[in-house]
Design a protein around this motif. Structure first.
Motif, PDB file in Angstrom:
ATOM      1  N   GLU A 281       2.594  12.489  -0.518  1.00 13.12           N
ATOM      2  CA  GLU A 281       3.649  12.101  -1.437  1.00 13.12           C
ATOM      3  C   GLU A 281       4.574  11.038  -0.885  1.00 13.12           C
ATOM      4  O   GLU A 281       5.323  10.432  -1.648  1.00 13.12           O
ATOM      5  N   SER A 282       4.520  10.783   0.422  1.00 10.38           N
ATOM      6  CA  SER A 282       5.502   9.833   0.934  1.00 10.38           C
ATOM      7  C   SER A 282       5.018   8.866   2.002  1.00 10.38           C
ATOM      8  O   SER A 282       5.718   7.903   2.298  1.00 10.38           O
ATOM      9  N   HIS A 283       3.856   9.074   2.585  1.00 13.32           N
ATOM     10  CA  HIS A 283       3.455   8.131   3.627  1.00 13.32           C
ATOM     11  C   HIS A 283       2.996   6.806   3.004  1.00 13.32           C
ATOM     12  O   HIS A 283       2.277   6.813   2.009  1.00 13.32           O
ATOM     13  N   PRO A 284       3.414   5.674   3.594  1.00 14.67           N
ATOM     14  CA  PRO A 284       3.031   4.373   3.018  1.00 14.67           C
ATOM     15  C   PRO A 284       1.536   4.233   2.761  1.00 14.67           C
ATOM     16  O   PRO A 284       1.139   3.653   1.752  1.00 14.67           O
ATOM     17  N   VAL A 287       0.935   6.318  -0.413  1.00 13.42           N
ATOM     18  CA  VAL A 287       1.622   5.731  -1.564  1.00 13.42           C
ATOM     19  C   VAL A 287       0.845   4.499  -2.043  1.00 13.42           C
ATOM     20  O   VAL A 287       0.689   4.273  -3.249  1.00 13.42           O
ATOM     21  N   PHE A 290      -2.174   5.769  -3.929  1.00 19.34           N
ATOM     22  CA  PHE A 290      -1.742   6.303  -5.225  1.00 19.34           C
ATOM     23  C   PHE A 290      -1.444   5.163  -6.193  1.00 19.34           C
ATOM     24  O   PHE A 290      -1.850   5.184  -7.357  1.00 19.34           O
ATOM     25  N   ARG A 291      -0.758   4.141  -5.677  1.00 21.34           N
ATOM     26  CA  ARG A 291      -0.361   3.034  -6.532  1.00 21.34           C
ATOM     27  C   ARG A 291      -1.597   2.272  -7.050  1.00 21.34           C
ATOM     28  O   ARG A 291      -1.698   1.963  -8.236  1.00 21.34           O
ATOM     29  N   MET A 294      -3.504   4.374  -9.551  1.00 23.55           N
ATOM     30  CA  MET A 294      -2.821   4.422 -10.847  1.00 23.55           C
ATOM     31  C   MET A 294      -3.034   3.124 -11.608  1.00 23.55           C
ATOM     32  O   MET A 294      -3.216   3.114 -12.824  1.00 23.55           O
TER      33      MET A 294
END
Lengths: 338, 338
Positions: A281-284, A287, A290-291, A294
């Motif tokens: 949920e928070s590691h670059p 992320v 995930f980005r 998406m």
């Protein structure tokens, strides 16, 4: 919409799930549904590693012998290059009854009983969670992994599409923090090194299949998504230990004839579920994954033909098995001992 | 490390917080600490809107009158251009006692008592949460907003740096889902339109100050971070309603002399906290903000001089006040009525 936790595993919660009853996931997902009589599964990873690209004779012989040995509800093979540059072949087998696995292993204990070879290292890593201790998630109706042994898939489930969803899907999380405890210990007997992990060790197999993509979708997956996924997998493999990732392999699934399929998965062991959650949920590096995922999915919409799935387990100490024979010191959980 | 919830507001949880007692936030953050005798605050936004860039006389006169009226523990002014292109000036005032606000308002009720002017629209939007119903978060020791009225800041708190942290910092979340309920209703009396929102309406003020940045840091904030932040703010302003964002303003704080400071904040009303959480943790516009902010902070490290803060409130219906006089139909919560 139904809960990811089937009725026969639902208990009165002492710990709240993260989302409300009215939460609407942003896209459909499904969980494997097993026969309620099935109480515990086995997820076993038989690995053989070698510095050479092609398996040396000792590795080839073991793989051939293993291939000729029936057993388990599902089996598959995969390959990867590990943190030390060793080529590694995995045979993955799933059982839906630990007693059958124990019996099979008693008859077929050649994988890690040695003697060790200077040509190849062998390991067996296994988790045997009860049904309270794992969850599965699928973006579609093509099952993979332990779900191949399932009766069917659920309808659309509610507990997904948010951070913390995996926890909310694991039945035991209804009443338990799933927090890791205790330390990793090691036992050596001749050439065989056995590792006993901390309690509530976490395993994730997170996969993707791009067999049916073509044109722009295939190009977008291979050129935009996959490199970012690979960078995250490399980070966990090489630098994951300080954040609780004991080991990570980014593997390519093999076809029957040994050729590469359009399927891959990340396979990682974590100190605990919370460490996995925090990275996700928070590691670059995640992320970024995930980005780009998406972006891919919103560009493709419901027409996307990329298939995604995962299975997450939080195991008791006694439900794990880690054996290493002649492996380099950074293999799997051996890395945690340095 | 301490809990964001001070001891005098800590109760036995019936709802679990998301992270374990051993969770380590990735960077330090702090919460405002109020005198335990303070039970309820007032966050009041007095707005005046006009199509012209400069305030017409009726707006100027009202702003001058308001400026000359003492009252509240803290006040500031800000400006923005709204969803309909109207220039809007906000005067924000905070009280630490609702009775004092009520008394002040009885003496100074000119803002929304009309008559309506064709030149300018006036609105008052206020939340009056008890201390159980809001939380604050600061990246540093320079306080903003309601925290100006606080005694001091906490030491480093544990409940931050993960999705769901705002919920875990709100004392009432220990025992309540904070789920929205009921519908928005509207009442018209002469020129005055009053809106009564659903229960557990959510307010966030989320701000940044770049006064002390220079060189590469300033350039990186203004050229890389701010445009992505602005795009997210524009999305919420124009297209937020279907995802539960009732209104969003991305405002620039003004200095005493009316000039722009290097401070801005997003101010948004949400149907409920879960809607805000869902946008934050998974919508492409906020994932982009999160990613670029993380990149900025990891590039700058502890030397970063950008200051970040927010305050999040979940209000009871009776703790809100929404009055609109001669405002266009998309102003604030009026937008929810169409």
């Amino acid at each position: 919409m139904e809960s990811a936790i089937p009725p026969y595993l639902t208990v009165e919660r002492t710990r709240s799930s993260r989302k409300s009853d009215t939460f609407q996931p942003p896209y459909p997902s499904f969980s494997a549904r097993f026969d309620p009589s099935m109480q515990q599964v086995v997820m076993a990873y038989f690995g053989v590693q070698h510095a050479s690209q092609d398996p040396p004779p000792v590795a080839e012989a073991a793989l051939t012998r293993l291939a000729g040995t029936a057993g388990g509800a599902h089996r598959e093979r995969a390959r990867y290059v590990d943190e030390a540059g060793y080529h590694t072949t995995l045979e993955i087998r799933y059982w839906t009854n630990p007693a059958e696995f124990a019996s099979w292993l008693a008859d077929n204990d050649f994988w890690t009983t040695g003697p060790a070879s200077p040509e190849a290292g062998f390991f067996l890593e296994a988790a045997q969670p009860t049904v309270h201790r794992f969850e599965t998630l699928f973006s579609n109706d093509r099952v993979e992994g332990i779900a191949v042994a399932a009766d069917k898939l659920s309808g659309e489930i509610q507990e997904h599409g948010y951070w913390g969803g995996a926890r909310d899907r694991i039945p035991l999380s209804q009443t338990d923090t799933l927090a890791p405890f205790g330390a990793v210990s090691v036992h050596t007997s001749g050439d065989l090194v056995t590792v006993v992990p901390n309690g509530n060790l976490c395993l994730i197999r997170s996969g993707q299949e791009w067999s049916e993509t073509d044109g722009d979708e295939r190009r977008m997956y291979l050129e935009e998504v996959e490199p970012v996924l690979r960078a995250g997998m490399d980070f966990l493999r090489d630098d994951g230990l300080p954040i609780g990732c004991y080991a990570n392999r980014y593997v390519r699934v093999l076809a029957e004839d040994g050729s590469q399929t359009d399927k891959s998965f990340g396979l990682s062991w974590w100190r605990g579920l919370e460490d996995l959650e925090t990275w996700s949920e928070s590691h670059p590096t995640h992320v970024a994954i995930f980005r780009v995922a998406m972006k891919y999915l919103s560009t493709m919409g419901p027409a996307a033909r990329l298939r995604l799935y995962h299975e997450v387990t939080v195991a008791e100490q006694s439900q794990t098995r880690f054996e290493y024979l002649g492996c380099h010191a950074r293999t799997g959980l051996l890395r945690t001992l340095r």
